[in-house]
Design an enzyme around this catalytic site. Structure first.
Site, PDB file in Angstrom:
ATOM      1  N   CYS A 254      36.763  45.932  37.864  1.00  0.00           N
ATOM      2  CA  CYS A 254      36.803  44.680  37.080  1.00  0.00           C
ATOM      3  C   CYS A 254      37.351  43.607  38.010  1.00  0.00           C
ATOM      4  O   CYS A 254      38.468  43.131  37.852  1.00  0.00           O
ATOM      5  CB  CYS A 254      37.686  44.833  35.851  1.00  0.00           C
ATOM      6  SG  CYS A 254      37.325  46.279  34.838  1.00  0.00           S
ATOM      7  N   SER A 255      36.562  43.219  38.996  1.00  0.00           N
ATOM      8  CA  SER A 255      37.143  42.683  40.223  1.00  0.00           C
ATOM      9  C   SER A 255      37.348  41.168  40.289  1.00  0.00           C
ATOM     10  O   SER A 255      38.236  40.718  40.997  1.00  0.00           O
ATOM     11  CB  SER A 255      36.281  43.088  41.418  1.00  0.00           C
ATOM     12  OG  SER A 255      34.982  42.565  41.287  1.00  0.00           O
ATOM     13  N   ALA A 256      36.514  40.378  39.630  1.00  0.00           N
ATOM     14  CA  ALA A 256      36.540  38.930  39.864  1.00  0.00           C
ATOM     15  C   ALA A 256      37.941  38.350  39.663  1.00  0.00           C
ATOM     16  O   ALA A 256      38.616  38.721  38.692  1.00  0.00           O
ATOM     17  CB  ALA A 256      35.549  38.233  38.945  1.00  0.00           C
ATOM     18  N   GLY A 258      38.187  39.034  42.883  1.00  0.00           N
ATOM     19  CA  GLY A 258      38.104  39.942  44.013  1.00  0.00           C
ATOM     20  C   GLY A 258      39.384  40.181  44.774  1.00  0.00           C
ATOM     21  O   GLY A 258      39.376  40.879  45.793  1.00  0.00           O
ATOM     22  N   GLY A 259      40.513  39.636  44.332  1.00  0.00           N
ATOM     23  CA  GLY A 259      41.739  39.686  45.104  1.00  0.00           C
ATOM     24  C   GLY A 259      42.208  41.094  45.451  1.00  0.00           C
ATOM     25  O   GLY A 259      42.559  41.377  46.603  1.00  0.00           O
ATOM     26  N   LYS A 260      42.216  41.990  44.477  1.00  0.00           N
ATOM     27  CA  LYS A 260      42.769  43.329  44.720  1.00  0.00           C
ATOM     28  C   LYS A 260      41.842  44.155  45.612  1.00  0.00           C
ATOM     29  O   LYS A 260      42.298  44.881  46.494  1.00  0.00           O
ATOM     30  CB  LYS A 260      43.025  44.027  43.390  1.00  0.00           C
ATOM     31  CG  LYS A 260      44.076  43.302  42.549  1.00  0.00           C
ATOM     32  CD  LYS A 260      44.176  43.857  41.153  1.00  0.00           C
ATOM     33  CE  LYS A 260      45.128  43.014  40.327  1.00  0.00           C
ATOM     34  NZ  LYS A 260      44.626  41.620  40.121  1.00  0.00           N
ATOM     35  N   ASP A 304      28.992  46.355  34.005  1.00  0.00           N
ATOM     36  CA  ASP A 304      29.877  46.513  32.862  1.00  0.00           C
ATOM     37  C   ASP A 304      30.629  47.818  33.053  1.00  0.00           C
ATOM     38  O   ASP A 304      30.075  48.908  32.885  1.00  0.00           O
ATOM     39  CB  ASP A 304      29.055  46.552  31.573  1.00  0.00           C
ATOM     40  CG  ASP A 304      29.913  46.672  30.321  1.00  0.00           C
ATOM     41  OD1 ASP A 304      31.121  46.979  30.454  1.00  0.00           O
ATOM     42  OD2 ASP A 304      29.386  46.492  29.211  1.00  0.00           O
ATOM     43  N   CYS A 373      47.753  42.241  33.591  1.00  0.00           N
ATOM     44  CA  CYS A 373      48.711  41.136  33.771  1.00  0.00           C
ATOM     45  C   CYS A 373      49.307  40.769  32.415  1.00  0.00           C
ATOM     46  O   CYS A 373      49.338  39.603  32.027  1.00  0.00           O
ATOM     47  CB  CYS A 373      48.048  39.932  34.442  1.00  0.00           C
ATOM     48  SG  CYS A 373      46.614  39.267  33.568  1.00  0.00           S
TER      49      CYS A 373
END
Length: 433
Positions: A254-256, A258-260, A304, A373
């Protein structure tokens, strides 16, 4: 258009049209002709009024004796915020500006209404919040936090600790940079940014983190060269739990934006990262960020995570799940008014669906990180234990966060501990058999 008139328009966008405060503000700062002082005032008024919305409504309510239009009520909140929280703005200037805005939008009568209410407010006594005997009601109004949320935290924390959590969520957030270790080391980047005139310092919380103050660091040469990304240090702790190494093939499900996943890529000598997100337009954000950071060994695609077939198994998986976001309300204060107990329950179901699906694509012996978060037990500990219970081949696995002197399988990070965002991280391992 004056700063206060613009603040009113942005406030309406956020409250009435459910726009994100950071997006509407950034657009205004980019496209409106404002000097640095006015940019600072606009930011202060918008975020401050959103942050203290329930408190301001409580203060002004006894002084409203006539029927008002919605925008007039918003204008009163913006004005009372300035009267209560901004010492450097004279009271007469706040009232005069509010009256002019009201006359411009609603005519002479609207201006008279606003003038009368604000002058009565200055002459009168503010309602006493500290005298409210009910703890949940008092803390809700004092810190502008919905009462249902205060009651939820009472179930898991003492009254004193709940107040520390809520109070810290009203503080101005510390900003952090994540060093792109593929291009520069932290000491060199600090020296470069100091020479560029930026207020930066080494963070003691994470070896890849730099603290900074100021809003224009994305204008720096170092940002354009890809030397760093902007990311809260609590989010960087995911990388400590993930512990990427060598030639790992990693999925950020669930990247956007993309930081992690990109942080993981920066932490390996080789390896690759697959970054999926359910929203097609966010894949462009990932690609743009990866290009700025000069990363190549990755793929970004629409997926998804609750049902996607990834077609292969990964050494490590990150699930930074869709969540209520209650840990980041100091950055997006409108979030706390938009959430409800029903919406939390829906998120919990989705979080478990995602975990149960992506687990199928984890190699035996592989590591899965679940993070949010937020500060909500149902989304955090409850989801972690439910996932483990539902899957016989999944066990908790210890990780460490030295800044918290912590070692264990999961950690709820509270925002007052080190002035970070509220965050939750759990680490799981898939059995070898």
């Amino acid at each position: 258009m004056t700063v206060r008139a613009l603040a009113l328009e942005l406030y309406e966008e956020v409250i009435d049209n459910k726009a994100y405060s950071n997006i509407v503000l950034n657009d205004a700062l980019r496209f409106e002709e404002l000097n640095p002082q006015d940019k600072g005032l606009l930011t202060e008024i918008l975020y401050g009024t959103l942050q203290h919305k329930l408190t301001l409504e409580y203060y002004i309510r006894p002084f409203i004796k006539t029927k008002l239009r919605r925008w007039q009520r918003y204008l009163l909140l913006i004005s009372v915020y300035q009267l209560e929280y901004l010492d450097r703005v004279p009271d007469f200037a706040v009232i005069n500006e509010a009256v002019e805005i009201a006359k411009e939008r609603g005519g002479l009568q609207a201006g008279k209404q606003i003038n009368g209410i604000l002058r009565a407010y200055l002459r009168g006594e503010r309602p006493d919040i500290d005298g409210i005997k009910n703890d949940a009601a008092r803390l809700s109004l004092k810190y502008s936090m919905p009462k249902w949320l205060v009651k939820h935290w009472f179930k898991h924390y003492s009254t004193e600790e709940t107040e520390r959590i809520i109070s810290s969520l009203n503080e101005k957030p510390q900003m952090y940079l994540r060093v792109n270790k593929k291009l520069v080391d932290r000491n060199n980047l600090i020296e470069i940014l100091l020479n560029e005139g930026y207020d930066v310092r080494e963070s003691e919380l994470h070896p890849d983190a730099i603290e900074f103050n100021g809003q224009n660091i994305t204008h720096s040469r170092s940002y354009k060269d890809g030397f760093f990304a902007i990311q809260d240090v609590s989010s960087m702790f995911v990388n400590l739990a993930l512990d990427p190494a060598g030639e790992d093939d990693i999925l950020d499900a669930c990247s956007a934006p993309g930081g992690k996943g990109l942080h993981a890529l920066e932490s390996m000598d080789g390896g690759s990262v697959a970054l999926g997100d359910v929203h097609e337009h966010k894949i462009t954000l990932i690609d743009n960020e990866a290009a700025r950071l000069k990363h190549s060994n990755y793929e970004a695609f629409v997926a998804d995570a609750a049902k996607y077939n990834y077609g292969r198994q990964f050494d490590r998986i990150i699930v930074d799940a869709p969540c209520s976001g209650l840990g980041v309300v100091k950055r997006k204060p409108e979030i706390k008014y938009e959430r409800s107990e029903d919406s939390i329950n829906e998120l919990v179901e989705l979080q478990i669906e995602i975990l149960d699906n992506v687990k199928k694509y984890l190699k035996p012996g592989g590591v899965l990180i679940y993070s949010t978060c937020t500060i909500h037990q149902l989304e955090n500990e409850n989801v972690a234990y439910t996932f483990k219970k539902n899957n016989d081949d999944i066990e908790f696995d210890d990780f460490s966060i030295p800044a918290f002197n912590f070692t264990g399988p999961y950690r709820q990070i509270l925002p007052y501990e080190h002035h970070t965002d509220g965050f939750f991280i759990a680490r799981f391992k898939k059995s070898d058999s």
